[in-house]
Design an enzyme around this catalytic site. Structure first.
Site, mmCIF file in Angstrom:
data_model
loop_
_atom_site.group_PDB
_atom_site.id
_atom_site.type_symbol
_atom_site.label_atom_id
_atom_site.label_comp_id
_atom_site.label_asym_id
_atom_site.label_seq_id
_atom_site.Cartn_x
_atom_site.Cartn_y
_atom_site.Cartn_z
ATOM 1 N N ASN A 83 27.906 -21.495 -5.020
ATOM 2 C CA ASN A 83 28.782 -22.663 -5.009
ATOM 3 C C ASN A 83 28.437 -23.595 -3.868
ATOM 4 O OD1 ASN A 83 30.371 -22.553 -7.196
ATOM 5 N ND2 ASN A 83 32.223 -21.871 -6.146
ATOM 6 N N GLU B 283 -2.071 -5.429 -3.789
ATOM 7 C CA GLU B 283 -2.865 -5.040 -2.633
ATOM 8 C C GLU B 283 -4.213 -5.765 -2.651
ATOM 9 O OE1 GLU B 283 -2.998 -0.777 -2.533
ATOM 10 O OE2 GLU B 283 -4.163 -0.829 -0.688
ATOM 11 N N HIS C 162 0.825 -1.194 0.000
ATOM 12 C CA HIS C 162 0.000 0.000 0.000
ATOM 13 C C HIS C 162 0.870 1.260 0.000
ATOM 14 C CE1 HIS C 162 -3.554 2.379 0.689
ATOM 15 N NE2 HIS C 162 -2.876 3.056 1.602
#
Lengths: 691, 150
Positions: free
Chosen positions: A429, A68, A46
């Site tokens: 990794n 929203e 919002h």
């Protein structure tokens, strides 16, 4: 209103909100059914919507608005949180981040509408499984996915044709319709089917849109205008519009257009009242919605072209604790007082010394204060990793958990900016190559959940960051075989190398270029780049590994780049600086104590064999060596040690590091220069390249 | 009248310096400063023509021997020796010269361009000859001496 002056604040705040959003989403994934989190996410969406609307970033506004809507339904308990829903919300987050990046680069939010994400949000809103529509990037497919539901309806045949009946409205569309009803306008839903023989459907659609716009105000179309313009629709599309004209008029006008096969018109009535809260904002959005989605295709095109990137690039900013700034301010005022004091000192030695002592104290504090302003917590870099690990876990089908500690550890801003990429690499990794598959883990008696650890802490003048995993570790034999294979080392070398030496081979550039890197568990890919980057920051990296238990990459970074403590040493009549944080101790060694190993001078110091480095030779100082004993500065680089032979010690000093400039970039052994109290220049030895 | 003449684009100003018996001109636009010989800190493993670095008001600036670059005999530092700090592409570097003589103004007509001989390494360091009355001044292409295009 010119809002460009607020751009930087906007960016800074938006980043913060996105960060909160990221954390909340990750949290929600772990513990679904948490009302507070949903509220938090709703609040962020919002706020972002409001901010974006104020700044005139329409696409961002539309996206956050639809977010929203969905979140509001979750809040009301009408939609349940599912993994798919979270995926969509994460996609929203990514899209918003892209907008912000674009804004930082160009000052505009760019052309991307992220329509697929918006469509998906709207589908969720309609109660449809987001998963089913996961792949419906194209609107034509989404039409198909709607059909099964339509069949369930009583008058299915008719409804399939009247596709507009199946569309739902978002909040502000609803508001627009309600408002129109209040003002006794008619709201129509229209589905238009174009004949199969039509050649250029988009052109036909364009004419239909123009006709409709002559009759009323379009509030929604499906598919979106953009898609219609790109011919991304089958033979039909649906439109909603507000008009004072009658239904018959529409039928007549539309049917008069060539190649329009069928037209279905319905009057739309919505129950409810106009929501007046935030009415202003909604009004603004109505305007935006029209412009963004429902303008005539040609107009939108023209708009896009007109948006030349004229807005200025946003500057990089730092948020600084006001207390730190105040401190800085105070010190500077004291500096001015000393300056004034020095001006009035009249050859009175006593007074002069006092003032100089005062000045010394202030400069030390000032240095400290400026450094603090430049310091930011590593949290800034760390906070993107939970998401990274989450995504990797999903992608790799592994159960991974990231444990972080020491996020509050502070590092110089420039280091923070640079350290992100190497860390991403190491974490990737650790997740990809370091961790075994869950089944494999189970077989070797470990828990199925693979742990990845990311820890930061301060260690003297260094900050240490460790990336560790409890995976399988690095198979030294495989690395050795690989290195022999591609000629990095010879058989003789291989036999003489310790396990640690072999693991270090992973940092060699040649290792990253090998293609079937998975043979050596893939540890080598790009590690040389990581190493180079970290060394460029004045740090170093080492790796510890235990087969079957996991591996750990340890990065050491200097606290600050600009000012360091150094030991000044003398070689003949030249002065050199050695960074104090690399020095372990200083020894007097008799020349007769020097031994030779493989033609290399070494000393045996309390059980440690330390290679001797003759600085004079390396630095091109010619002279006869006649002395019987020598001063050796023992330095360390990670676990490695070496002894620098110097002629004399001058003392410890705080030095300001300066670069040698562009013409002398390729000088190895020298890390930079510094200016001594007497105005002379002394060079700083690069311990990294010497050891 | 003279200031007006100076603004004229045809007129260029050069600092005339001396190596041995020869006079060389350096375009004044790239000259930042002329300083007396300070202490030079040797930089190990630098090219032979880089004599080292100096501290110029807090800035570290490399110093180059034009003589070594020109393959003349080594510099003899005297009270007349100066370092001319030039800045090309934002990077400053000091050039050691035997002596600074004067500043001259040359009009386009007084500058005779030299077509550089591609085979001769040294000829690319020179781009023209300036004629001041009876005297001749070799105009240096500083960019190529220090390794950047001017």
């Amino acid at each position: 209103m010119d809002v460009s002056q607020y751009l930087e604040i906007f960016i800074e705040e938006a980043k913060e909100h996105l960060q909160n959003l990221n954390e909340a989403l990750l949290e929600m994934e772990k513990s679904d059914d948490n009302k507070d989190l949903v509220n938090e996410i709703f609040r962020v969406a919002h706020t972002l919507k409001g901010m974006a609307a104020t700044m005139g970033f329409k696409k961002m506004t539309v996206l956050t608005h639809d977010m929203e809507n969905v979140l509001s339904e979750i809040r009301n308990g009408k939609i349940n949180i599912s993994a798919e829903l979270l995926d969509v919300l994460f996609q929203c987050l990514d899209a918003l981040e892209q907008y912000i990046d674009q804004i930082i680069e160009t000052g505009t939010e760019g052309d991307k509408t992220n329509q697929p994400i918006i469509d998906r949000l709207n589908l969720i809103l309609e109660g449809k499984d987001a998963k089913a529509s996961q792949e419906d990037e194209k609107p034509s497919e989404s039409e198909n996915s709607q059909e099964p539901q339509a069949e369930a309806l009583k008058d299915d045949q008719e409804t399939i044709k009247r596709k507009h009946k199946m569309l739902s409205f978002n909040e502000f569309e609803k508001n627009a319709i309600l408002k129109a009803q209040e003002e006794s306008y008619n709201v129509y839903g229209i589905t238009i089917v174009i004949s199969e023989s039509c050649v250029l459907k988009s052109a036909r659609a364009f004419i239909i849109f123009r006709t409709l716009e002559g009759l009323g105000q379009i509030i929604k179309s499906h598919p979106s205008v953009q898609d219609i313009e790109d011919e991304k629709f089958d033979l039909d599309f649906s439109v909603f519009l507000i008009s004072s004209e009658s239904q018959d008029k529409f039928l007549k006008e539309l049917n008069s257009i060539a190649e329009v096969e069928e037209v279905y018109v319905d009057e739309i009535h919505l129950e409810g009242t106009v929501q007046n809260f935030e009415a202003k904002e909604h009004k603004a959005q109505e305007g935006e919605q029209e412009e963004d989605q429902d303008v005539k295709p040609s107009k939108e095109k023209a708009d896009n072209k007109g948006q030349a990137p004229t807005k200025p690039k946003a500057n990089r900013t730092v948020r600084v604790d006001i207390e730190r700034l105040d401190n800085l301010m105070n010190l500077v005022s004291e500096l001015i007082i000393v300056k004034n004091g020095l001006e009035t000192v009249e050859n009175n030695n006593q007074n002069m010394n006092e003032q100089i002592e005062y000045l010394e104290r202030i400069t030390t504090n000032l240095h400290d204060a400026v450094m603090k302003v430049r310091m930011v917590p590593v949290e800034r870099v760390f906070n993107r990793f939970p998401r990274l690990v989450r995504d990797l876990a999903r992608k790799l089908n592994k159960n991974l958990e990231l444990h972080m500690s020491g996020e509050e550890t502070e590092l110089d801003r420039t280091v923070i900016d640079e350290i992100g990429d190497p860390l991403v690499h190491l974490i990737r990794n650790a997740c990809d190559h370091g961790q075994e598959m869950p089944a494999e883990r189970k077989n070797s008696g470990k828990s199925e959940i693979g742990n990845v650890y990311l820890d930061a802490y301060q260690d003297g003048n260094n900050v240490v960051i460790e990336v560790a995993d409890d995976g399988n570790g690095i198979d030294v034999e495989k690395v050795k075989a690989k290195a022999l294979n591609n000629g990095t080392i010879t058989r003789d070398q291989a036999d003489a190398m310790s396990d640690q030496d072999i693991v270090e081979l992973l940092f060699k550039p040649s290792f990253s270029t090998a293609d079937q890197i998975s043979d050596v568990s893939g540890r080598g890919v790009g590690l040389d780049v990581v190493k180079t980057k970290i060394e460029a920051l004045g740090g170093d990296i080492e790796v510890k590994t235990k087969l079957g238990k996991g591996s750990k990459f340890i990065i050491r970074l200097p606290l600050t780049l600009a000012i360091i403590q150094a030991l000044m040493v003398r070689l003949e009549d030249e002065k050199y600086a050695i960074p104090l944080n690399t020095i372990q101790n200083i020894e007097d060694v008799k020349v007769s104590d020097i031994k030779y190993i493989q033609n290399q001078e070494v000393i045996n110091l309390r059980g440690h064999v330390i290679p001797i480095i003759r600085l004079d030779g390396l630095l091109g100082i010619e002279r006869e060596r006649t002395e019987e004993s020598m001063t050796v500065v023992i330095v360390n680089k990670g676990d490695k040690q070496a002894g620098f032979v110097v002629d004399g010690l001058i003392g410890q000093q705080e030095i300001v590091i300066k670069t040698l400039g562009k013409y002398l970039t390729n000088i190895k052994l020298i890390a930079g220069a510094t200016i001594l109290g007497d105005g002379e220049v002394a060079l700083i030895l690069d311990v990294n390249s010497l050891v | 009248m003279e200031t007006k003449q100076m603004k004229n684009e045809d007129i260029k100003q050069f600092i005339v310096v001396k190596f041995g018996h020869e006079q060389y001109g350096i375009n004044i636009q790239i000259v930042q400063n002329i300083v007396r010989m300070p202490n030079i800190t040797r930089v190990p493993n630098a090219p032979a023509y880089i004599k080292g670095v100096i501290n110029l008001r807090g800035e570290i600036i490399p110093v180059m021997s034009v003589r070594v670059k020109f393959e003349l005999e080594e510099d003899q530092f005297t009270h007349a020796t100066r370092i001319i700090i030039v800045k090309v592409d934002g990077n400053a570097i000091g050039l050691i010269v035997d002596e600074v003589l004067e500043v001259i103004q040359l009009s386009e007509a007084q500058i005779e361009k030299i077509v550089s001989d591609a085979d001769d390494e040294k000829s690319k360091y020179v781009y023209a000859v300036g004629k001041v009355g009876e005297e001749l001044v070799t105009l240096l292409n500083v960019g190529s001496i220090i390794g950047v295009e001017e």
